[in-house]
Design a protein around this motif. Structure first.
Motif, PDB file in Angstrom:
ATOM      1  N   SER A   7       0.848  -1.181   0.000  1.00 18.01           N
ATOM      2  CA  SER A   7       0.000   0.000   0.000  1.00 18.01           C
ATOM      3  C   SER A   7       0.891   1.240   0.000  1.00 18.01           C
ATOM      4  O   SER A   7       1.861   1.312   0.763  1.00 18.01           O
ATOM      5  CB  SER A   7      -0.896   0.017   1.243  1.00 18.01           C
ATOM      6  N   LEU A   8       0.539   2.204  -0.838  1.00 19.43           N
ATOM      7  CA  LEU A   8       1.305   3.454  -0.850  1.00 19.43           C
ATOM      8  C   LEU A   8       1.181   4.189   0.476  1.00 19.43           C
ATOM      9  O   LEU A   8       2.022   5.003   0.831  1.00 19.43           O
ATOM     10  CB  LEU A   8       0.832   4.366  -1.983  1.00 19.43           C
ATOM     11  N   GLU A  24      11.868   3.186  -2.831  1.00 19.72           N
ATOM     12  CA  GLU A  24      11.816   2.501  -4.120  1.00 19.72           C
ATOM     13  C   GLU A  24      10.910   1.287  -4.007  1.00 19.72           C
ATOM     14  O   GLU A  24      11.099   0.436  -3.130  1.00 19.72           O
ATOM     15  CB  GLU A  24      13.218   2.083  -4.554  1.00 19.72           C
ATOM     16  N   LEU A  25       9.921   1.204  -4.888  1.00 24.18           N
ATOM     17  CA  LEU A  25       8.968   0.094  -4.871  1.00 24.18           C
ATOM     18  C   LEU A  25       9.322  -0.979  -5.890  1.00 24.18           C
ATOM     19  O   LEU A  25       9.042  -2.155  -5.679  1.00 24.18           O
ATOM     20  CB  LEU A  25       7.551   0.612  -5.148  1.00 24.18           C
ATOM     21  N   VAL A  33      10.180   2.829  -9.877  1.00 28.38           N
ATOM     22  CA  VAL A  33       8.914   3.289  -9.336  1.00 28.38           C
ATOM     23  C   VAL A  33       9.159   3.627  -7.870  1.00 28.38           C
ATOM     24  O   VAL A  33       9.714   2.805  -7.129  1.00 28.38           O
ATOM     25  CB  VAL A  33       7.813   2.213  -9.461  1.00 28.38           C
ATOM     26  N   GLU A  34       8.767   4.833  -7.458  1.00 26.65           N
ATOM     27  CA  GLU A  34       9.014   5.295  -6.096  1.00 26.65           C
ATOM     28  C   GLU A  34       7.738   5.781  -5.427  1.00 26.65           C
ATOM     29  O   GLU A  34       6.852   6.315  -6.081  1.00 26.65           O
ATOM     30  CB  GLU A  34       9.951   6.509  -6.099  1.00 26.65           C
ATOM     31  N   ARG A  35       7.717   5.627  -4.121  1.00 30.68           N
ATOM     32  CA  ARG A  35       6.727   6.277  -3.263  1.00 30.68           C
ATOM     33  C   ARG A  35       7.453   7.474  -2.655  1.00 30.68           C
ATOM     34  O   ARG A  35       8.560   7.341  -2.128  1.00 30.68           O
ATOM     35  CB  ARG A  35       6.299   5.325  -2.144  1.00 30.68           C
ATOM     36  N   VAL A  58      -1.205  11.161  -5.035  1.00 28.79           N
ATOM     37  CA  VAL A  58      -2.155  10.172  -4.531  1.00 28.79           C
ATOM     38  C   VAL A  58      -3.008  10.760  -3.411  1.00 28.79           C
ATOM     39  O   VAL A  58      -4.212  10.525  -3.341  1.00 28.79           O
ATOM     40  CB  VAL A  58      -1.406   8.911  -4.042  1.00 28.79           C
ATOM     41  N   TRP A  79      -1.753  14.345 -12.216  1.00 24.53           N
ATOM     42  CA  TRP A  79      -0.434  13.834 -12.553  1.00 24.53           C
ATOM     43  C   TRP A  79       0.296  14.834 -13.447  1.00 24.53           C
ATOM     44  O   TRP A  79      -0.310  15.733 -14.010  1.00 24.53           O
ATOM     45  CB  TRP A  79      -0.517  12.458 -13.222  1.00 24.53           C
ATOM     46  N   TRP A  99       2.964  10.752  -3.136  1.00 27.46           N
ATOM     47  CA  TRP A  99       3.161  10.673  -4.584  1.00 27.46           C
ATOM     48  C   TRP A  99       3.534   9.265  -5.009  1.00 27.46           C
ATOM     49  O   TRP A  99       4.167   8.526  -4.254  1.00 27.46           O
ATOM     50  CB  TRP A  99       4.336  11.545  -5.011  1.00 27.46           C
ATOM     51  N   LEU A 100       3.213   8.946  -6.270  1.00 26.30           N
ATOM     52  CA  LEU A 100       3.769   7.789  -6.950  1.00 26.30           C
ATOM     53  C   LEU A 100       4.574   8.353  -8.106  1.00 26.30           C
ATOM     54  O   LEU A 100       4.049   9.138  -8.915  1.00 26.30           O
ATOM     55  CB  LEU A 100       2.663   6.870  -7.484  1.00 26.30           C
ATOM     56  N   VAL A 102       7.262   7.537 -11.340  1.00 28.10           N
ATOM     57  CA  VAL A 102       7.841   6.546 -12.251  1.00 28.10           C
ATOM     58  C   VAL A 102       8.938   7.245 -13.029  1.00 28.10           C
ATOM     59  O   VAL A 102       8.679   8.194 -13.776  1.00 28.10           O
ATOM     60  CB  VAL A 102       6.773   5.967 -13.212  1.00 28.10           C
TER      61      VAL A 102
END
Length: 113
Positions: A7-8, A24-25, A33-35, A58, A79, A99-100, A102
């Motif tokens: 979950s973010l 880093e996800l 891909v980062e949170r 988000v 976005w 945030w998400l 990429v």
């Protein structure tokens, strides 16, 4: 191969005003891909990256500032696709923004709008 879930909303929060945390996800080659969690950033660090970056707000609210003096307020679901070399920063957030992000490989050409 087993799927991974998360979950973010789970992850570190900035511990100080004006701070950001990066988690880093996923990563493959030059793509990541980062949170990102931002807390009341004002006049934060400028970013000028050699790769394109897609960011999705988000939760919370935020204002992005650009080197040409323009700003853009963002709300959950908004976005932005930042081309390589686009000097930008998080100028302000509400209490906390989530945030998400990429990060695309250098030279990647994002699809046209």
């Amino acid at each position: 191969m087993t799927p991974r879930f998360g979950s973010l909303r789970d992850g570190p929060s900035p511990d100080a005003q004006g701070a950001e945390t990066f988690t880093e996800l996923a990563a493959s080659g030059a793509a990541r891909v980062e949170r990102i969690a931002s807390r009341s950033v004002r006049g934060g660090e400028w970013y000028d990256q050699p790769w394109p970056e897609f960011v999705l707000l988000v939760a919370g609210s935020a204002t992005l500032a650009f080197a040409d003096g323009t700003t853009r307020a963002l709300h959950p679901g908004d976005w932005c696709l930042l081309p390589a070399g686009c000097r930008h920063r998080v100028a302000e957030t509400g209490e906390q923004a989530l945030w998400l992000a990429v990060h695309l490989p250098p030279g990647a050409i994002p699809p046209a709008a």
